[in-house]
Scaffold this motif. Structure first.
Motif, PDB file in Angstrom:
ATOM      1  N   VAL A  17       0.837  -1.200   0.000  1.00 19.53           N
ATOM      2  CA  VAL A  17       0.000   0.000   0.000  1.00 19.53           C
ATOM      3  C   VAL A  17       0.870   1.247   0.000  1.00 19.53           C
ATOM      4  CG1 VAL A  17      -1.937  -1.122   1.148  1.00 19.53           C
ATOM      5  CG2 VAL A  17      -0.186   0.018   2.537  1.00 19.53           C
ATOM      6  N   VAL A  25      -3.992   5.025   4.231  1.00 26.05           N
ATOM      7  CA  VAL A  25      -3.728   4.313   2.983  1.00 26.05           C
ATOM      8  C   VAL A  25      -4.364   5.101   1.851  1.00 26.05           C
ATOM      9  CG1 VAL A  25      -4.142   2.204   1.669  1.00 26.05           C
ATOM     10  CG2 VAL A  25      -3.604   2.074   4.119  1.00 26.05           C
ATOM     11  N   THR A  61      -2.796   1.533  -3.660  1.00 30.09           N
ATOM     12  CA  THR A  61      -2.375   0.133  -3.599  1.00 30.09           C
ATOM     13  C   THR A  61      -1.281  -0.093  -4.625  1.00 30.09           C
ATOM     14  OG1 THR A  61      -4.604  -0.542  -2.955  1.00 30.09           O
ATOM     15  CG2 THR A  61      -3.138  -2.263  -3.793  1.00 30.09           C
ATOM     16  N   GLU A  91      -8.483   1.862   1.732  1.00 33.09           N
ATOM     17  CA  GLU A  91      -8.320   0.718   2.627  1.00 33.09           C
ATOM     18  C   GLU A  91      -9.661   0.053   2.928  1.00 33.09           C
ATOM     19  OE1 GLU A  91      -5.815  -0.459   6.627  1.00 33.09           O
ATOM     20  OE2 GLU A  91      -6.527   1.602   6.418  1.00 33.09           O
ATOM     21  N   ARG A 134     -10.489  -3.819   1.996  1.00 35.23           N
ATOM     22  CA  ARG A 134     -10.770  -4.796   3.045  1.00 35.23           C
ATOM     23  C   ARG A 134     -12.182  -5.364   2.937  1.00 35.23           C
ATOM     24  NH1 ARG A 134      -6.195  -6.554   4.435  1.00 35.23           N
ATOM     25  NH2 ARG A 134      -7.078  -7.422   6.358  1.00 35.23           N
ATOM     26  N   GLY A 186      -0.847  -4.312   5.253  1.00 31.60           N
ATOM     27  CA  GLY A 186      -0.579  -3.960   3.863  1.00 31.60           C
ATOM     28  C   GLY A 186       0.480  -4.802   3.205  1.00 31.60           C
TER      29      GLY A 186
END
Length: 448
Positions: free
Chosen positions: A55, A62, A65, A380, A384, A400
């Motif tokens: 990340v 965050v 990615t 994030e 997730r 991450g």
């Protein structure tokens, strides 16, 4: 028949703001679909696979990615190695820069009774109808569906595969109208896809275990590939909560099966049923880690203290909840349950049938709903939220760091037209190929 992509009106082709402004696209262009739909090799390379590797952070936040293209070496249905670049003389196929994500798991669906695969048919009006009215409708409908139920189940399995789902739990009617025919037809459809698709079966007394007097049929089904005993609203349908639940659990105990019960009741009777079932599991060690409450809308009606207490008991006994991630008045306390240690599974439930016309068969839709209802819209939170579609398998861990895929893992994944998990969840990005145990089971890849 309208093709699946037209039918579902997927969103993956919508342009991003960046593309509209003439900037670099945020994901690769749609891959060439003129390649191969079958890989006849047990040992081969899949090149140009985009994997999440970490990340990007702005302080503690965050904001992106990281990804990198790799080559997967696949042998005997498993990932034998992950290379930075192609190597050796093995047969090669290209993922064309598509993102690999873990395969999807649809843990509550009805493969045995669907309009999918046939002409469009909307349900009859449901306003003012009770569940008993809907059961009466089904008694008329089932004989019409049975002659083509195997073919329709196969079409529905193909739809799931096209979205990246390779594992499912299907409820299957056991009722006086269809007897064991629905189960027999579903078993035939699953047998034809045994190398492509893994599926548990719940023997489901849709018309009521006591109400339709199917204890004998349920027991007969236990030797026909069934993994779980089902049940349905013991008060509203069977009119005898304790007797209905006792009968369901007794079948499971007698035949060493799990339990997965539809429990829609959101009244105090529903709360009482949940408590009674937790009591039963606590008193029978053989049921521990083997019981699922499907829907369990009564959990959404409990006050915070009562919910915390019951959820703690459920977690201690390994009782899971299967959800379709409902919206509106039926929004479930999924995050609260998860925080208390209750295992949450999700499924697409009805896919175009007399109960609902809205099912897509796409687990990414459920991840998208989960993000909107419970998680958030940041990078994030979106990433997730993929857990609910994949059964808690994610490319990156909470820190991450990449944890999937790993050498030795089963070679199961879906190739997605997206730059990362977050984009896939937010935009329900198109999926172009699905692999299961090293086999290409849906879509196409290009020869490299």
């Amino acid at each position: 028949m309208t093709n699946r992509r037209q039918f579902l009106c997927r969103t993956g082709g919508i342009m991003t703001a960046g593309a509209t402004l003439g900037l670099a696209p945020v994901h690769a262009a749609a891959p060439d679909q003129t390649g191969v739909s079958d890989i006849p090799h047990d040992h081969y390379l899949l090149t140009d696979v985009l994997l999440e590797t970490g990340v990007e952070r702005d302080g503690d936040t965050v904001v992106g990615t990281r990804t990198q293209t790799h080559t997967l070496e696949i042998r005997g249905g498993r990932i034998a190695a992950i290379h930075d670049a192609p190597t050796g003389t093995l047969p090669r196929y290209s993922a064309q820069g598509m993102l690999a994500l873990p395969p999807m798991r649809d843990m509550h669906i009805h493969l045995d009774k669907t309009f999918y695969g046939g002409p469009w048919q909307a349900p009859l009006p449901r306003k003012g109808k009770t569940i008993m009215d809907m059961i009466a409708r089904e008694e008329v409908l089932l004989p019409q569906l049975l002659p083509t139920s195997q073919e329709r189940a196969d079409q529905l399995i193909q739809l799931l595969l096209s979205h990246g789902t390779t594992t499912a739990r299907s409820h299957c009617n056991i009722d006086p109208v269809s007897g064991l025919k629905s189960l027999e037809h579903l078993n035939l459809a699953l047998a034809a896809r045994r190398d492509d698709f893994d599926c548990d079966i719940v023997a489901f007394p849709q018309h009521g275990l006591l109400n339709s007097d199917v204890d004998g049929l349920m027991r007969d089904s236990m030797d026909l590939g069934v993994t779980h005993v089902g049940g349905l609203d013991p008060t509203n349908v069977d009119g005898a909560m304790e007797a209905s639940l006792d009968a369901m659990f007794q079948i499971a105990l007698d035949h060493d099966k799990g339990v997965d019960i539809h429990i829609h009741e959101s009244t105090p009777a529903g709360i009482a049923a949940l408590h009674y079932m937790v009591d039963t599991v606590e008193a029978n060690a053989a049921l521990r880690d083997r019981v699922t409450f499907s829907h369990a809308f009564a959990l959404a009606k409990m006050d915070e203290g009562a919910l915390d207490e019951l959820a703690g008991r459920m977690a201690a006994q390994g009782i899971s909840v299967a959800t379709s991630v409902p919206i509106g008045k039926s929004v479930m306390p999924l995050q609260v349950l998860r925080d208390k240690g209750v295992a949450i599974m999700a499924g697409t439930d009805s896919v175009i049938d007399h109960w609902s016309p809205f099912g897509t068969g796409d687990m990414i839709d459920k991840a998208n709903l989960y993000a909107q209802l419970y998680a958030g819209s940041d990078e994030e939170s979106l990433s997730r939220s993929l857990w609910i579609a994949t059964g808690d398998v994610l490319p990156l861990d909470a820190q991450g760091e990449r944890v999937w895929p790993a050498v030795g893992d089963a070679a199961g994944f879906v190739l997605t037209e997206a730059s990362c998990s977050a984009e896939t969840v937010a935009r329900c990005s198109a999926r172009h190929a699905t692999f299961h145990k090293g086999r290409l089971v849906s879509g196409r890849v290009r020869t490299a």
